[in-house]
Design a protein around this motif. Sequence first.
Motif, PDB file in Angstrom:
ATOM      1  N   ASP A 232       2.565  -2.260  15.305  1.00 57.40           N
ATOM      2  CA  ASP A 232       2.364  -2.355  13.860  1.00 57.40           C
ATOM      3  C   ASP A 232       1.587  -1.153  13.318  1.00 57.40           C
ATOM      4  OD1 ASP A 232       3.767  -4.692  13.622  1.00 57.40           O
ATOM      5  OD2 ASP A 232       2.027  -5.989  13.349  1.00 57.40           O
TER       6      ASP A 232
ATOM      7  N   CYS B  40       4.046   1.582  13.077  1.00 57.54           N
ATOM      8  CA  CYS B  40       4.930   1.270  11.947  1.00 57.54           C
ATOM      9  C   CYS B  40       4.264   1.609  10.616  1.00 57.54           C
ATOM     10  CB  CYS B  40       5.315  -0.210  11.960  1.00 57.54           C
ATOM     11  SG  CYS B  40       6.537  -0.675  13.187  1.00 57.54           S
ATOM     12  N   ALA B  41       2.973   1.292  10.498  1.00 55.12           N
ATOM     13  CA  ALA B  41       2.244   1.580   9.264  1.00 55.12           C
ATOM     14  C   ALA B  41       2.189   3.078   9.004  1.00 55.12           C
ATOM     15  CB  ALA B  41       0.840   0.991   9.338  1.00 55.12           C
TER      16      ALA B  41
ATOM     17  N   ALA C 227       5.638   4.130   7.829  1.00 56.45           N
ATOM     18  CA  ALA C 227       5.886   3.704   6.457  1.00 56.45           C
ATOM     19  C   ALA C 227       5.209   4.628   5.454  1.00 56.45           C
ATOM     20  CB  ALA C 227       5.409   2.267   6.265  1.00 56.45           C
ATOM     21  N   ARG C 228       4.042   5.102   5.778  1.00 59.56           N
ATOM     22  CA  ARG C 228       3.307   5.988   4.871  1.00 59.56           C
ATOM     23  C   ARG C 228       3.847   7.409   4.861  1.00 59.56           C
ATOM     24  NH1 ARG C 228      -3.133   4.398   4.882  1.00 59.56           N
ATOM     25  NH2 ARG C 228      -2.843   2.124   4.758  1.00 59.56           N
TER      26      ARG C 228
ATOM     27  N   SER D 141       1.743  -5.444  -0.060  1.00 61.33           N
ATOM     28  CA  SER D 141       1.504  -5.722   1.355  1.00 61.33           C
ATOM     29  C   SER D 141       2.121  -7.041   1.797  1.00 61.33           C
ATOM     30  CB  SER D 141      -0.002  -5.722   1.656  1.00 61.33           C
ATOM     31  OG  SER D 141      -0.541  -4.439   1.469  1.00 61.33           O
TER      32      SER D 141
ATOM     33  N   LEU E 230       5.517  -6.877   3.423  1.00 55.14           N
ATOM     34  CA  LEU E 230       5.704  -6.177   4.686  1.00 55.14           C
ATOM     35  C   LEU E 230       5.978  -7.152   5.829  1.00 55.14           C
ATOM     36  CD1 LEU E 230       2.799  -3.560   4.547  1.00 55.14           C
ATOM     37  CD2 LEU E 230       5.222  -3.118   4.152  1.00 55.14           C
TER      38      LEU E 230
ATOM     39  N   HIS F 274       5.253  -6.019   8.840  1.00 53.60           N
ATOM     40  CA  HIS F 274       4.316  -5.536   9.846  1.00 53.60           C
ATOM     41  C   HIS F 274       2.920  -5.530   9.237  1.00 53.60           C
ATOM     42  CE1 HIS F 274       5.357  -1.748   7.698  1.00 53.60           C
ATOM     43  NE2 HIS F 274       4.064  -1.506   7.831  1.00 53.60           N
ATOM     44  N   ASP F 275       1.924  -5.617  10.083  1.00 54.66           N
ATOM     45  CA  ASP F 275       0.528  -5.599   9.661  1.00 54.66           C
ATOM     46  C   ASP F 275       0.113  -4.143   9.446  1.00 54.66           C
ATOM     47  OD1 ASP F 275      -2.181  -5.816   9.294  1.00 54.66           O
ATOM     48  OD2 ASP F 275      -2.597  -6.841  11.179  1.00 54.66           O
ATOM     49  N   ASP F 276      -0.304  -3.798   8.207  1.00 53.84           N
ATOM     50  CA  ASP F 276      -0.698  -2.417   7.937  1.00 53.84           C
ATOM     51  C   ASP F 276      -2.215  -2.257   7.857  1.00 53.84           C
ATOM     52  OD1 ASP F 276      -1.128  -3.699   5.535  1.00 53.84           O
ATOM     53  OD2 ASP F 276      -0.226  -2.126   4.306  1.00 53.84           O
TER      54      ASP F 276
ATOM     55  N   VAL G  58      -3.689   1.858  10.968  1.00 53.79           N
ATOM     56  CA  VAL G  58      -2.689   2.912  10.813  1.00 53.79           C
ATOM     57  C   VAL G  58      -2.902   3.948  11.910  1.00 53.79           C
ATOM     58  CG1 VAL G  58      -1.688   4.639   9.289  1.00 53.79           C
ATOM     59  CG2 VAL G  58      -2.689   2.552   8.317  1.00 53.79           C
TER      60      VAL G  58
END
Length: 217
Positions: free
Chosen positions: A146, A149-150, A153-154, A167, A170, A172-174, A177
């Motif tokens: 995650d 993934c964060a 995503a950014r 959020s 989502l 996934h847990d952001d 990061v």
Amino acid sequence: MPEMTNGQPVRGPYMHSANGRKIYPFDPQASEVNIDVVAHHLACNGRWNGATQHKQFRSRIYFSVAEHSVLVARYLREEMNRPDLELEGLLHDAPEYLLSDMIRPIKHDPRVHPVYKPLEDKAEYAIAGRFNLVFPLPKEIKIADDAVCAAEARQIVPKSELETWESKDLLHDDTLVAPYEIEMMNPFEAKMFFLDAYEEAIARRSKYASLPFVAKL
């Protein structure tokens, strides 16, 4: 007894693999898992359903499962201080060499998940057997996954100002990061990146667990 043809068990439909051998997504066997094939297929599998774009280089529009996997392994080793789980992190998406990368909104939909999950579990079990991985994968793998993934995503997933991004939407847990730059390597570079990471992880593996056995070619 399994269904037989010409004295051989029927293993379901086969797929072509990168080394020219048949592989069976419905009947994966640990002895048949080849790390070069895994690396090749993951390097040719794009994440985010292809919805990726490097912010600086417009020619970089592809991001592979292989590159993602190396970053997950690195996050476990460097940020979570879990070098004992480095190989698990590197191979956490290895089932996708058989099943391809399915985006989370589809994969976790209740109409799809009951069909997909048993296939994923069977592939994960075979891969765990081949590489002597912890099975099932511990929760730390999901945390690292995650976090990467964060970061993706950014950095590389375009988001229009015409849309609302919250959020709660989502999958996934952001909260965490990963502090890594996403390079968006081409497939060959990503394959070599993955195989180099595998060799490095194997060199450290004996401190924490037994090494993988030699698979059939």
